[in-house]
Every structure is written in structure tokens, then in C-alpha cells.
Write a protein that holds these residues in place. Structure first.
Motif, PDB file in Angstrom:
ATOM      1  N   VAL A 237     -13.670 -18.863  12.218  1.00  0.00           N
ATOM      2  CA  VAL A 237     -15.076 -18.644  11.873  1.00  0.00           C
ATOM      3  C   VAL A 237     -15.906 -18.616  13.145  1.00  0.00           C
ATOM      4  O   VAL A 237     -15.917 -19.574  13.919  1.00  0.00           O
ATOM      5  N   LEU A 238     -16.608 -17.510  13.367  1.00  0.00           N
ATOM      6  CA  LEU A 238     -17.450 -17.358  14.548  1.00  0.00           C
ATOM      7  C   LEU A 238     -18.913 -17.658  14.271  1.00  0.00           C
ATOM      8  O   LEU A 238     -19.633 -18.142  15.146  1.00  0.00           O
ATOM      9  N   GLU A 239     -19.349 -17.363  13.057  1.00  0.00           N
ATOM     10  CA  GLU A 239     -20.769 -17.509  12.728  1.00  0.00           C
ATOM     11  C   GLU A 239     -20.923 -17.582  11.210  1.00  0.00           C
ATOM     12  O   GLU A 239     -20.148 -16.979  10.471  1.00  0.00           O
ATOM     13  N   ARG A 240     -21.936 -18.311  10.767  1.00  0.00           N
ATOM     14  CA  ARG A 240     -22.254 -18.389   9.340  1.00  0.00           C
ATOM     15  C   ARG A 240     -23.675 -17.889   9.116  1.00  0.00           C
ATOM     16  O   ARG A 240     -24.590 -18.265   9.858  1.00  0.00           O
ATOM     17  N   ARG A 241     -23.826 -17.076   8.093  1.00  0.00           N
ATOM     18  CA  ARG A 241     -25.143 -16.688   7.609  1.00  0.00           C
ATOM     19  C   ARG A 241     -25.112 -16.806   6.098  1.00  0.00           C
ATOM     20  O   ARG A 241     -24.022 -16.871   5.517  1.00  0.00           O
ATOM     21  N   PRO A 242     -26.269 -16.869   5.425  1.00  0.00           N
ATOM     22  CA  PRO A 242     -26.268 -17.072   3.978  1.00  0.00           C
ATOM     23  C   PRO A 242     -25.317 -16.106   3.266  1.00  0.00           C
ATOM     24  O   PRO A 242     -25.472 -14.890   3.337  1.00  0.00           O
ATOM     25  N   ARG A 246     -18.971 -14.497   9.787  1.00  0.00           N
ATOM     26  CA  ARG A 246     -18.434 -13.601  10.808  1.00  0.00           C
ATOM     27  C   ARG A 246     -17.127 -14.209  11.273  1.00  0.00           C
ATOM     28  O   ARG A 246     -17.087 -15.380  11.682  1.00  0.00           O
ATOM     29  N   VAL A 247     -16.053 -13.441  11.205  1.00  0.00           N
ATOM     30  CA  VAL A 247     -14.722 -13.994  11.423  1.00  0.00           C
ATOM     31  C   VAL A 247     -13.966 -13.214  12.487  1.00  0.00           C
ATOM     32  O   VAL A 247     -14.294 -12.071  12.801  1.00  0.00           O
ATOM     33  N   ARG A 248     -12.957 -13.856  13.039  1.00  0.00           N
ATOM     34  CA  ARG A 248     -12.027 -13.197  13.962  1.00  0.00           C
ATOM     35  C   ARG A 248     -10.628 -13.367  13.394  1.00  0.00           C
ATOM     36  O   ARG A 248     -10.159 -14.484  13.168  1.00  0.00           O
ATOM     37  N   LEU A 249      -9.941 -12.254  13.167  1.00  0.00           N
ATOM     38  CA  LEU A 249      -8.579 -12.275  12.662  1.00  0.00           C
ATOM     39  C   LEU A 249      -7.602 -12.591  13.785  1.00  0.00           C
ATOM     40  O   LEU A 249      -7.963 -12.591  14.969  1.00  0.00           O
ATOM     41  N   SER A 250      -6.353 -12.819  13.412  1.00  0.00           N
ATOM     42  CA  SER A 250      -5.358 -13.205  14.417  1.00  0.00           C
ATOM     43  C   SER A 250      -5.100 -12.107  15.448  1.00  0.00           C
ATOM     44  O   SER A 250      -4.686 -12.397  16.574  1.00  0.00           O
ATOM     45  N   ASP A 251      -5.350 -10.844  15.091  1.00  0.00           N
ATOM     46  CA  ASP A 251      -5.141  -9.751  16.053  1.00  0.00           C
ATOM     47  C   ASP A 251      -6.373  -9.478  16.904  1.00  0.00           C
ATOM     48  O   ASP A 251      -6.410  -8.520  17.683  1.00  0.00           O
ATOM     49  N   GLY A 252      -7.405 -10.321  16.758  1.00  0.00           N
ATOM     50  CA  GLY A 252      -8.615 -10.193  17.560  1.00  0.00           C
ATOM     51  C   GLY A 252      -9.727  -9.393  16.921  1.00  0.00           C
ATOM     52  O   GLY A 252     -10.846  -9.353  17.446  1.00  0.00           O
ATOM     53  N   THR A 253      -9.466  -8.750  15.784  1.00  0.00           N
ATOM     54  CA  THR A 253     -10.496  -7.965  15.103  1.00  0.00           C
ATOM     55  C   THR A 253     -11.584  -8.882  14.549  1.00  0.00           C
ATOM     56  O   THR A 253     -11.285  -9.921  13.951  1.00  0.00           O
ATOM     57  N   GLU A 254     -12.846  -8.496  14.751  1.00  0.00           N
ATOM     58  CA  GLU A 254     -13.971  -9.289  14.270  1.00  0.00           C
ATOM     59  C   GLU A 254     -14.770  -8.500  13.235  1.00  0.00           C
ATOM     60  O   GLU A 254     -14.821  -7.266  13.283  1.00  0.00           O
ATOM     61  N   GLY A 255     -15.359  -9.211  12.306  1.00  0.00           N
ATOM     62  CA  GLY A 255     -16.176  -8.578  11.288  1.00  0.00           C
ATOM     63  C   GLY A 255     -16.747  -9.616  10.337  1.00  0.00           C
ATOM     64  O   GLY A 255     -16.640 -10.819  10.584  1.00  0.00           O
ATOM     65  N   TRP A 256     -17.331  -9.128   9.250  1.00  0.00           N
ATOM     66  CA  TRP A 256     -18.006 -10.011   8.293  1.00  0.00           C
ATOM     67  C   TRP A 256     -17.337  -9.937   6.924  1.00  0.00           C
ATOM     68  O   TRP A 256     -16.935  -8.860   6.485  1.00  0.00           O
ATOM     69  N   ILE A 257     -17.220 -11.089   6.265  1.00  0.00           N
ATOM     70  CA  ILE A 257     -16.737 -11.139   4.888  1.00  0.00           C
ATOM     71  C   ILE A 257     -17.675 -12.035   4.086  1.00  0.00           C
ATOM     72  O   ILE A 257     -18.400 -12.871   4.645  1.00  0.00           O
ATOM     73  N   ARG A 258     -17.646 -11.874   2.777  1.00  0.00           N
ATOM     74  CA  ARG A 258     -18.445 -12.752   1.911  1.00  0.00           C
ATOM     75  C   ARG A 258     -17.820 -14.153   1.906  1.00  0.00           C
ATOM     76  O   ARG A 258     -16.598 -14.303   1.800  1.00  0.00           O
TER      77      ARG A 258
END
Length: 265
Positions: A237-242, A246-258
Motif C-alpha cells: 500500500v502506497l497511499e490511501r484515499r477515501p 494506491r498499490v504497488r504489485l510485486s512486479d513493480g506496477t503501480e495503480g489504484w484499486i477500490r
């Protein structure tokens, strides 16, 4: 394999006798439901078995929601969750158990098996609270270190009391007193570091299928990767918003999930 209720109960008693008495019925029913699931599975009744495992997981989860936190309980919840088909929630429970008992061979074997069942295959490993390596102090479980710190702290103050009363301690006991204080502080600090790092750099697990990793925290943002993520994928977990992570997967890919699509450990 599931850990006996007696082992879980004994751990809870150390924390609070009153709480243990209140939680004991759910622990017993949870283990009974799990054993029933195993029997139904052996009898070739997979749907009935899954329902029994789901009942077991719900009961064990209720105990954790009441504040119980020990490796055996999380291990049992992980087993029941995986058997009921909740792969992601099972992995999350195994990770909580691993935080408390990092060298438990049965736990690590079950976690490895669960991870092998995750359909989305990614390279690398998720960077958790301790990065890619385990801190040296985690050779000993968190619970054992907490007990050592408490015993050392009690020992220190028991040797302070004579000095407060005006009695001079022999040099050997003064050395023991200093050693007890050092152990209490250092070992206690390692437990505090575990807890702080788990909050500062949490990890999580996706608990449903078809999760879109998005470029921003909203449904209007496009997907970061083409394929949807499946149940059981781990992330940092990189960041939390309501309602979003914002997450980083094991292969380094970053993005947002609910946030509702995952469980943060």
C-alpha cells in the motif's frame, strides 16, 4: 491442518481471562464447523463442505474482530477461508499469522500452497514492512519477544526496589539490573518497531476476481494494465484515499484499486 482450540484458548488466556471465556464458544464452534467440513469433503460433498468451512471462517473472524490476535487463530482462519473458496482472505490471515510466527513451518507451507493457487502470476515479491528481507530480530516471534521484554522489565524494577529502600546491592546484582533494563528496552523496541512498520508500510491482498488496476482513484480512469487482477494477488500500500488504495504489485506496477476489493493486513 487446523490448530487445536486448546492452543488458541491458552494464548487468549494469557491476554485476558475474561475475553477468553467470552470467545471460547465461538472458537469451539469454529473448530467443529471446520472438522465437519473436512468430513463432508471426504464424503464427496464439496458444496456442503464449503458451507461448513465458510461457517468456520465466520466464527474465527468474529473472534479476531473482538481483538484476539495470535498466530494460531489467524492460521485457523486462513485455513477455513481458503477451504471455503476465499483465497485472498485466507492469504491475508496467513500473513497476519506470519507476522507473529515468521518461522512456523506448517504456516509457511500453507501460505506457499495458497499463493500457488492465485491465477494472476506476477514476478518479484511484495515489499512489506521489512522490505525484501526479514529484520534480524524476527528470528524470535513477536509474542516471545514481548514476554521476554515484560519479564526483563519486572526483573529490573524488582532490583530497583532494594536501592529505593536504602539497601546497597552487590556489584553482580547491579550488573544484572543493568542487563535487565537493556534487554527490556531493546527487545521491547523490536516489538514496537514491528507494529510501527506494519502500519507505516502495510501490505494487502485482493479478495475478489476481476479487479481493474486503474491509473487514478476513480472509475473514470483507464486501466493501468490490460488484464484484470484475480483473487489472492498481494500488493504494497502506497497511499490511501477515501474508498481507494494506491498499490504497488510485486512486479513493480503501480495503480489504484477500490479498498472494498482488498484486505489490508
Amino acid at each position: 491442518m487446523i490448530r487445536a482450540v486448546a492452543a488458541v484458548f491458552a494464548t487468549l488466556v494469557l491476554a485476558s481471562a475474561t475475553a477468553a471465556a467470552d470467545l471460547m464458544p465461538d472458537l469451539v464452534r469454529g473448530q467443529d464447523a471446520y472438522d465437519r467440513g473436512i468430513a463432508l469433503k471426504a464424503d464427496g460433498k464439496p458444496e456442503d463442505a464449503r458451507a461448513a468451512f465458510a461457517e468456520s471462517a465466520a466464527l474465527f473472524r468474529r473472534v479476531t474482530q473482538e481483538g484476539a490476535d495470535n498466530a494460531d487463530l489467524h492460521f485457523n482462519l486462513g485455513n477455513a477461508s481458503v477451504q471455503s473458496g476465499e483465497l485472498g482472505r485466507g492469504i491475508a490471515s496467513y500473513l497476519r499469522a506470519q507476522r507473529l510466527a515468521p518461522h512456523d513451518s506448517a504456516l509457511n507451507a500453507n501460505l506457499a500452497t495458497a499463493r500457488s493457487d492465485v491465477r494472476t502470476k506476477l514476478s518479484g515479491t511484495v515489499e512489506g514492512p521489512f522490505g525484501s528481507s526479514i529484520a534480524w530480530w524476527r528470528i524470535v516471534s513477536e509474542r516471545s519477544r514481548a514476554i521476554v521484554s515484560i519479564v526483563a522489565w519486572i526483573g529490573f524494577w524488582s532490583l530497583v526496589a532494594p536501592s529505593v529502600a536504602g539497601r546497597k546491592l552487590p556489584a553482580s546484582l547491579r550488573m544484572v539490573r543493568g542487563a535487565a533494563l537493556t534487554v527490556a528496552i531493546l527487545v521491547g523496541a523490536s516489538v514496537a518497531a514491528d507494529r510501527w512498520l506494519a502500519v507505516a508500510r502495510p501490505i494487502g491482498v485482493i479478495t475478489v476476481d476481476g479487479v481493474v488496476l486503474r491509473k487514478g482513484n476513480g472509475e473514470g480512469f483507464g486501466p493501468q494494465v490490460e488484464e484484470a487482477l484475480t483473487n489472492g494477488v498481494e500488493f504494497g500500500v502506497l497511499e490511501r484515499r477515501p474508498q481507494w488504495l494506491r498499490v504497488r504489485l510485486s512486479d513493480g506496477t503501480e495503480g489504484w484499486i477500490r479498498e472494498a476489493q482488498a484486505e489490508v493486513v
